[in-house]
Structures are given as C-alpha cells and as structure tokens.
Enzyme design. Structure first.
Site, PDB file in Angstrom:
ATOM      1  N   ARG A  51      62.557  11.115 -68.414  1.00 30.56           N
ATOM      2  CA  ARG A  51      61.219  11.427 -68.942  1.00 30.56           C
ATOM      3  C   ARG A  51      60.285  11.969 -67.857  1.00 30.56           C
ATOM      4  NH1 ARG A  51      59.954   6.880 -73.525  1.00 30.56           N
ATOM      5  NH2 ARG A  51      61.772   7.289 -74.782  1.00 30.56           N
ATOM      6  N   ASP A 160      46.305   3.514 -80.820  1.00 28.73           N
ATOM      7  CA  ASP A 160      47.479   3.527 -79.939  1.00 28.73           C
ATOM      8  C   ASP A 160      46.996   3.884 -78.536  1.00 28.73           C
ATOM      9  OD1 ASP A 160      50.728   3.701 -80.639  1.00 28.73           O
ATOM     10  OD2 ASP A 160      50.185   4.586 -78.708  1.00 28.73           O
TER      11      ASP A 160
HETATM   12  C1  SAM Z   1      57.741   1.487 -81.214  1.00 27.34           C
HETATM   13  S1  SAM Z   1      56.125   2.057 -81.580  1.00 27.34           S
HETATM   14  C2  SAM Z   1      55.768   1.122 -83.060  1.00 27.34           C
HETATM   15  C3  SAM Z   1      54.991   1.939 -84.074  1.00 27.34           C
HETATM   16  C4  SAM Z   1      54.705   1.208 -85.385  1.00 27.34           C
HETATM   17  N1  SAM Z   1      53.855   0.068 -85.204  1.00 27.34           N
HETATM   18  C5  SAM Z   1      55.979   0.822 -86.071  1.00 27.34           C
HETATM   19  O1  SAM Z   1      56.329  -0.365 -86.115  1.00 27.34           O
HETATM   20  O2  SAM Z   1      56.676   1.714 -86.576  1.00 27.34           O
HETATM   21  C6  SAM Z   1      55.155   1.207 -80.324  1.00 27.34           C
HETATM   22  C7  SAM Z   1      53.799   1.842 -80.074  1.00 27.34           C
HETATM   23  O3  SAM Z   1      53.023   0.937 -79.288  1.00 27.34           O
HETATM   24  C8  SAM Z   1      52.227   1.697 -78.412  1.00 27.34           C
HETATM   25  N2  SAM Z   1      51.785   0.849 -77.279  1.00 27.34           N
HETATM   26  C9  SAM Z   1      52.527   0.401 -76.235  1.00 27.34           C
HETATM   27  N3  SAM Z   1      51.767  -0.280 -75.379  1.00 27.34           N
HETATM   28  C10 SAM Z   1      50.510  -0.283 -75.881  1.00 27.34           C
HETATM   29  C11 SAM Z   1      49.271  -0.826 -75.439  1.00 27.34           C
HETATM   30  N4  SAM Z   1      49.165  -1.507 -74.292  1.00 27.34           N
HETATM   31  N5  SAM Z   1      48.185  -0.619 -76.213  1.00 27.34           N
HETATM   32  C12 SAM Z   1      48.281   0.064 -77.365  1.00 27.34           C
HETATM   33  N6  SAM Z   1      49.410   0.622 -77.829  1.00 27.34           N
HETATM   34  C13 SAM Z   1      50.527   0.442 -77.100  1.00 27.34           C
HETATM   35  C14 SAM Z   1      53.136   2.848 -78.005  1.00 27.34           C
HETATM   36  O4  SAM Z   1      52.413   3.954 -77.508  1.00 27.34           O
HETATM   37  C15 SAM Z   1      53.886   3.136 -79.296  1.00 27.34           C
HETATM   38  O5  SAM Z   1      53.309   4.196 -80.015  1.00 27.34           O
END
Ligand code: SAM
Length: 297
Positions: A51, A160
């Site tokens: 990445r 997010d």
């Molecule tokens: C695997 S996705 C899950 C998306 C959705 N909630 C689902 O279950 O399909 C995880 C998301 O969490 C976000 N994320 C990770 N760390 C975070 C943080 N500290 N604050 C806010 N969002 C965060 C990532 O950018 C990502 O878009």
C-alpha cells in the site's frame, strides 16, 4: 558507519522495489496506532509494503526510511493523512449482517412510526461507515418502514476517519456489482442511473437527504450531538487493542437514548464495557445507562 548506511544495510523485511526494514514497519505501526488506534500485527508487513510503495513511487522517494521521515515531520501532515487512508481496511457491503437490519426495523423503527409521524425524532449513527454501504442500508431500512422519512425529523450520521471513504459516501454512487445485495424493488424506488456515469447507480434525494457524511476519528473528540436511537459500529474496533475497544464502547453509552441499541460486528465483544449494556439479540445491545440531558424514553 553512518546511521543512513546502517539503515540501508539492515535486512529487508519485504523484498521489493523500495528498501523496507523491520524498523520502518515499527515506525509506520506506531504512527498508525497514535493516529487511529489501529494495531498492525507482523503479518501485515506485506500489506503495508504494497500500500505504501505506491505513495513512495508517486512522491519519487528513495525508500521507506525517507517516507517515514517525511510523514513524521511537521511538513508531512497531509501525507500522513494519505498514509492513514492507505492503511485502513475499508471492506464493507450493503446489508452486511442482514439480521441487524431486521432487528432495526422490528425493534427500533416500527415501534417509533406513530411518534415520528407526529413530530418525533430519530437519530442513528454509523460510526466507521467506510464507503457508505452501511448508512445507506440503514436509510433504505428506514424508507421501507417510513417512505416519507426525508420530510420528518430523521437523520443518519455517517462518520469515518478515512477522507476518501467519506468522499465516496457523499458521491452516493455504486456499481451494479456492489448493489447486488440491495433488492431490485428498493433500487428502482430509491436510486437512479448516475447521469455522470450511466454504468453506476446513485441514491436519489430521499435517501441522500437522510444521511450526513462527516470525517471523525474515534480516537479524538466526537463533535456529535446525539442522543442516538441506535449506533452501528461494526467491524471497526476489531483493528483496535482491547483497552481501546472498551473505551469506544463505554463512550457510546451516554450518547444513546435509554434503551438505545448498539450494533457491533459478528466477531466483536463488549468485554469490560458490557456492564452498561444488556444483550438484545445476536451482537445487538441495549443501553442501560442514563442518557444525555433531554433524551427521551
Ligand atoms: C472494515 S470497515 C467496516 C465498515 C462498516 N462498518 C461495515 O461493517 O461494513 C472499517 C472502517 O473503520 C474505519 N476506521 C478505522 N479506524 C478508525 C478510527 N480510529 N476512527 C474512525 N473510523 C475508523 C476505517 O477507515 C474503515 O472504513
């Protein structure tokens, strides 16, 4: 030996175009933990390499050491944000874990219909919303129960940490492939072909006006009002260590209305934060805590 020479002599952790050592990996992991609470296990070294190699190539840098020095420097703030965007895992899909949307409809939305139609308020937070499939699945569930929801006091907050994901959600456009889990009837009713790209679909005004996308880091302060009738935070804290996970669950509690629901991912657990919640189904919890002043129910 100078420290630059010593670094380039250190063995490569992942072989490739750019020299990448264990020390580089540790520095990237420490910055990601500091900025986003995300922990990177050693097994993620190849992923980090692939990445970030793209960023190093785009910037014309020599190796990972130069990249780490850039993102750690005061002038590297913008690139540090891009590094974070590159390292988050954004996997998502419409109606993921469908039982949560059935629960939302039956236990939260249907009992509220009369109240909402006579001026009541509904707030739902999708925390860690990725590219918008989760908050739009919530919006479609709301519209299936209350088709005129956009004219009522009904809002979905979608947040997010990843600015690219927030931009994607705001665009509200998705391909046929991504839309596969969305029933055809719902797609026909609430979406239209994207005029800018006929191969994609775009959510229409009714669904878009329900959802507000905002950048928000769960590790920082939360400029959200609440109280929320439901919070979806699914498959997000799975990347955090246990104390950080518990802190997040505990911080959600006073933002929920009494008996407000918390929906979490299938492999997540409340752990030590469970005292403030009672189970209300598979990976669904009801808040037991007193809510914000002015909260209803
Ligand atoms: C695997 S996705 C899950 C998306 C959705 N909630 C689902 O279950 O399909 C995880 C998301 O969490 C976000 N994320 C990770 N760390 C975070 C943080 N500290 N604050 C806010 N969002 C965060 C990532 O950018 C990502 O878009």
């Amino acid at each position: 030996m100078s420290s630059a020479l010593a670094k380039s002599a250190a063995p490569a952790l992942v072989e490739g175009e750019f020299h990448f050592t264990r020390e580089d990996f540790v520095r990237v992991a420490a910055m990601l933990y500091e900025d986003a609470g995300i922990t990177l296990s050693d097994s993620k070294a190849t992923l980090v390499y692939s990445r970030l190699a793209k960023r190093i190539r785009t910037l014309g840098l020599r190796d990972f050491d130069a990249y780490c020095r850039l993102v750690a420097s005061p002038g590297g703030t913008d690139e540090r944000g891009r590094m974070l965007n590159a390292l988050t895992t954004n996997l998502t899909r419409f109606f993921r874990e469908p039982h949560h949307f059935d629960h939302l409809r039956e236990k939260v939305l249907e009992p509220m219909v009369d109240r909402l139609r006579s001026g009541g308020r509904l707030r739902i937070w999708s925390a860690g919303c990725s590219s918008g499939q989760e908050p739009f699945s919530i919006a479609l569930t709301i519209l299936s129960v209350i088709p005129e929801a956009a004219e009522l006091d009904v809002r979905v907050l979608a947040t997010d940490i990843d600015s690219n994901m927030i931009a994607h959600g705001r665009a509200a456009t998705y391909t046929d492939e991504l839309l596969e889990p969305v029933p055809q009837a719902q797609r026909a009713k609430w979406m239209e072909r994207d005029p800018a790209d006929r191969s994609q679909w775009r959510f229409g005004d009714a669904a878009r006006s329900l959802v507000a996308f905002k950048e928000l880091n769960l590790m920082s302060s939360w400029p959200v009002k609440g109280p929320f009738d439901a919070i979806f935070c699914r498959n997000v804290v799975i990347y955090f260590d246990e104390p950080t996970q518990e802190k997040v669950w505990t911080r959600f509690n006073p933002l929920l209305v009494p008996s407000g629901r918390l929906y979490i991912g299938h492999s997540e657990r409340l752990g030590g934060a469970s005292a403030g919640y009672v189970s209300d189904g598979m990976t669904v919890y009801r808040s037991q805590a007193a809510s914000l002043p002015g909260a209803r129910r």
